[in-house]
Design a protein around this motif. Structure first.
Motif, PDB file in Angstrom:
ATOM      1  N   SER A  63       0.873  -1.161   0.221  1.00  0.00           N
ATOM      2  CA  SER A  63       0.046  -0.116   0.098  1.00  0.00           C
ATOM      3  C   SER A  63       1.188   1.324   0.009  1.00  0.00           C
ATOM      4  O   SER A  63       2.039   1.165   0.931  1.00  0.00           O
ATOM      5  N   GLU A  64       0.620   2.161  -0.993  1.00  0.00           N
ATOM      6  CA  GLU A  64       1.351   3.437  -1.098  1.00  0.00           C
ATOM      7  C   GLU A  64       1.508   4.103   0.052  1.00  0.00           C
ATOM      8  O   GLU A  64       2.688   5.061   0.839  1.00  0.00           O
ATOM      9  N   GLU A  65       0.940   4.199   1.687  1.00  0.00           N
ATOM     10  CA  GLU A  65       0.931   4.557   3.020  1.00  0.00           C
ATOM     11  C   GLU A  65       2.150   3.820   3.808  1.00  0.00           C
ATOM     12  O   GLU A  65       2.237   4.839   4.807  1.00  0.00           O
ATOM     13  N   ARG A  66       2.319   3.027   3.414  1.00  0.00           N
ATOM     14  CA  ARG A  66       2.969   1.656   3.807  1.00  0.00           C
ATOM     15  C   ARG A  66       4.464   2.552   4.275  1.00  0.00           C
ATOM     16  O   ARG A  66       5.142   2.463   3.355  1.00  0.00           O
ATOM     17  N   LYS A  67       5.075   1.928   5.119  1.00  0.00           N
ATOM     18  CA  LYS A  67       6.599   2.304   5.986  1.00  0.00           C
ATOM     19  C   LYS A  67       7.462   0.833   5.924  1.00  0.00           C
ATOM     20  O   LYS A  67       7.143  -0.117   6.699  1.00  0.00           O
ATOM     21  N   VAL A  68       8.429   0.689   5.817  1.00  0.00           N
ATOM     22  CA  VAL A  68       9.085  -0.462   4.960  1.00  0.00           C
ATOM     23  C   VAL A  68      10.135  -0.434   5.864  1.00  0.00           C
ATOM     24  O   VAL A  68      10.912   0.852   5.438  1.00  0.00           O
ATOM     25  N   ASP A  69      10.532  -0.798   6.960  1.00  0.00           N
ATOM     26  CA  ASP A  69      12.065  -1.052   7.585  1.00  0.00           C
ATOM     27  C   ASP A  69      12.225  -2.406   7.415  1.00  0.00           C
ATOM     28  O   ASP A  69      11.985  -3.273   7.605  1.00  0.00           O
ATOM     29  N   LEU A  70      12.949  -2.256   6.707  1.00  0.00           N
ATOM     30  CA  LEU A  70      14.296  -2.937   5.823  1.00  0.00           C
ATOM     31  C   LEU A  70      14.727  -3.811   6.700  1.00  0.00           C
ATOM     32  O   LEU A  70      14.943  -5.202   6.410  1.00  0.00           O
ATOM     33  N   LYS A  71      15.229  -3.703   7.578  1.00  0.00           N
ATOM     34  CA  LYS A  71      15.810  -4.608   8.983  1.00  0.00           C
ATOM     35  C   LYS A  71      15.055  -5.289   9.208  1.00  0.00           C
ATOM     36  O   LYS A  71      15.240  -6.271   9.969  1.00  0.00           O
ATOM     37  N   ALA A  72      13.622  -4.860   9.922  1.00  0.00           N
ATOM     38  CA  ALA A  72      12.639  -5.559  10.567  1.00  0.00           C
ATOM     39  C   ALA A  72      12.344  -6.404   9.161  1.00  0.00           C
ATOM     40  O   ALA A  72      12.201  -7.884   9.558  1.00  0.00           O
ATOM     41  N   LEU A  73      12.223  -6.406   7.901  1.00  0.00           N
ATOM     42  CA  LEU A  73      11.355  -7.276   6.369  1.00  0.00           C
ATOM     43  C   LEU A  73      12.585  -8.433   7.051  1.00  0.00           C
ATOM     44  O   LEU A  73      12.175  -9.425   6.877  1.00  0.00           O
ATOM     45  N   PHE A  74      13.675  -8.089   6.837  1.00  0.00           N
ATOM     46  CA  PHE A  74      14.808  -9.385   6.426  1.00  0.00           C
ATOM     47  C   PHE A  74      15.101 -10.281   8.227  1.00  0.00           C
ATOM     48  O   PHE A  74      15.374 -11.222   8.071  1.00  0.00           O
ATOM     49  N   LYS A  75      15.273 -10.168   9.348  1.00  0.00           N
ATOM     50  CA  LYS A  75      14.727 -10.391  10.226  1.00  0.00           C
ATOM     51  C   LYS A  75      13.396 -10.931  10.732  1.00  0.00           C
ATOM     52  O   LYS A  75      14.125 -12.137  11.454  1.00  0.00           O
ATOM     53  N   SER A  76      12.849 -11.113  10.049  1.00  0.00           N
ATOM     54  CA  SER A  76      11.726 -11.656  10.047  1.00  0.00           C
ATOM     55  C   SER A  76      10.941 -13.062  10.506  1.00  0.00           C
ATOM     56  O   SER A  76      12.771 -13.487   9.058  1.00  0.00           O
ATOM     57  N   ASP A  77      10.280 -13.645  10.353  1.00  0.00           N
ATOM     58  CA  ASP A  77      10.701 -15.138  10.028  1.00  0.00           C
ATOM     59  C   ASP A  77       9.233 -15.771   8.840  1.00  0.00           C
ATOM     60  O   ASP A  77      10.047 -16.579   8.121  1.00  0.00           O
ATOM     61  N   HIS A  78       9.613 -14.670   7.942  1.00  0.00           N
ATOM     62  CA  HIS A  78       9.278 -14.422   6.325  1.00  0.00           C
ATOM     63  C   HIS A  78       9.697 -15.127   5.423  1.00  0.00           C
ATOM     64  O   HIS A  78       9.562 -15.537   4.432  1.00  0.00           O
ATOM     65  N   PHE A 164       3.126  -6.237   7.645  1.00  0.00           N
ATOM     66  CA  PHE A 164       3.492  -5.110   7.964  1.00  0.00           C
ATOM     67  C   PHE A 164       3.537  -4.567   8.750  1.00  0.00           C
ATOM     68  O   PHE A 164       4.189  -4.229   9.541  1.00  0.00           O
ATOM     69  N   ASP A 165       1.826  -4.906   9.036  1.00  0.00           N
ATOM     70  CA  ASP A 165       2.032  -4.119  10.813  1.00  0.00           C
ATOM     71  C   ASP A 165       2.660  -4.804  12.132  1.00  0.00           C
ATOM     72  O   ASP A 165       2.310  -3.908  12.507  1.00  0.00           O
ATOM     73  N   THR A 166       2.489  -5.808  11.473  1.00  0.00           N
ATOM     74  CA  THR A 166       3.534  -7.298  12.825  1.00  0.00           C
ATOM     75  C   THR A 166       5.218  -6.950  12.632  1.00  0.00           C
ATOM     76  O   THR A 166       5.371  -7.299  13.652  1.00  0.00           O
ATOM     77  N   LEU A 167       5.677  -6.106  11.576  1.00  0.00           N
ATOM     78  CA  LEU A 167       6.661  -6.686  11.704  1.00  0.00           C
ATOM     79  C   LEU A 167       7.591  -5.450  12.805  1.00  0.00           C
ATOM     80  O   LEU A 167       6.831  -4.471  13.130  1.00  0.00           O
TER      81      LEU A 167
END
Length: 167
Positions: A63-78, A164-167
């Protein structure tokens, strides 16, 4: 040779996918899109082309309003990837067949690197209709969320849906 808008729409027809096309001046940022889109229905989205040092590549559709934390994304279990950064413009052209400012899930039509990881934002998928560029940034295509999944699946990709709300 990368697919054209006409190739994309021919594939939509072949797959039985209905879309709406809106032409506009070239848009390069979410802010420009917000200012010029008018009354295009549905969720408006942004797309990120990412990589890690192990040459894992990710197409993240959000979604356009979503902020992305690349560090949290790479550390996620996904994901099982290394530290993430933005892929180069040259790599984008090579892998997705599109220019910067035109990243879109529709660029999967050009992808031969089947190890590409496709991520979809759970919040984005709550919209019935979604909007993306049709391989260039001078138009917007509206597609039903189920047809987006059909399109992605046509190329053999099984997208990872992340809240992404749970990252």
């Amino acid at each position: 040779m990368p697919a054209t808008e006409q190739d994309l729409y021919a594939l939509f027809d072949e797959l039985g996918i209905e879309t709406k096309l809106f032409r506009h001046a070239p848009l390069f940022t979410v802010e420009e899109s917000q200012n010029l889109r008018g009354e295009i229905e549905g969720g408006h989205c942004k797309n990120l082309f990412l990589k890690d040092k192990k040459n894992n590549f990710i197409l993240a559709v959000l979604s356009e309003e979503r902020k992305v934390d690349l560090k949290a994304l790479f550390k996620s279990d996904h994901l099982n990837v290394g530290r993430l950064s933005f892929a180069s413009a040259d790599r984008m052209v090579d892998m997705l067949g599109i220019e910067p400012g035109s990243v879109t899930p529709f660029s999967l039509i050009n992808v031969t690197h089947k190890d590409l990881i496709v991520i979809l934002d759970k919040g984005m998928m709550e919209h019935e209709y979604l909007n993306y560029h049709p391989l260039h940034n001078e138009a917007t295509t509206t597609i039903h969320r189920d047809d987006l999944l059909k399109f992605i699946g046509h190329f053999g990709f099984d997208p990872i849906i992340i809240d992404f709300d749970t990252l």
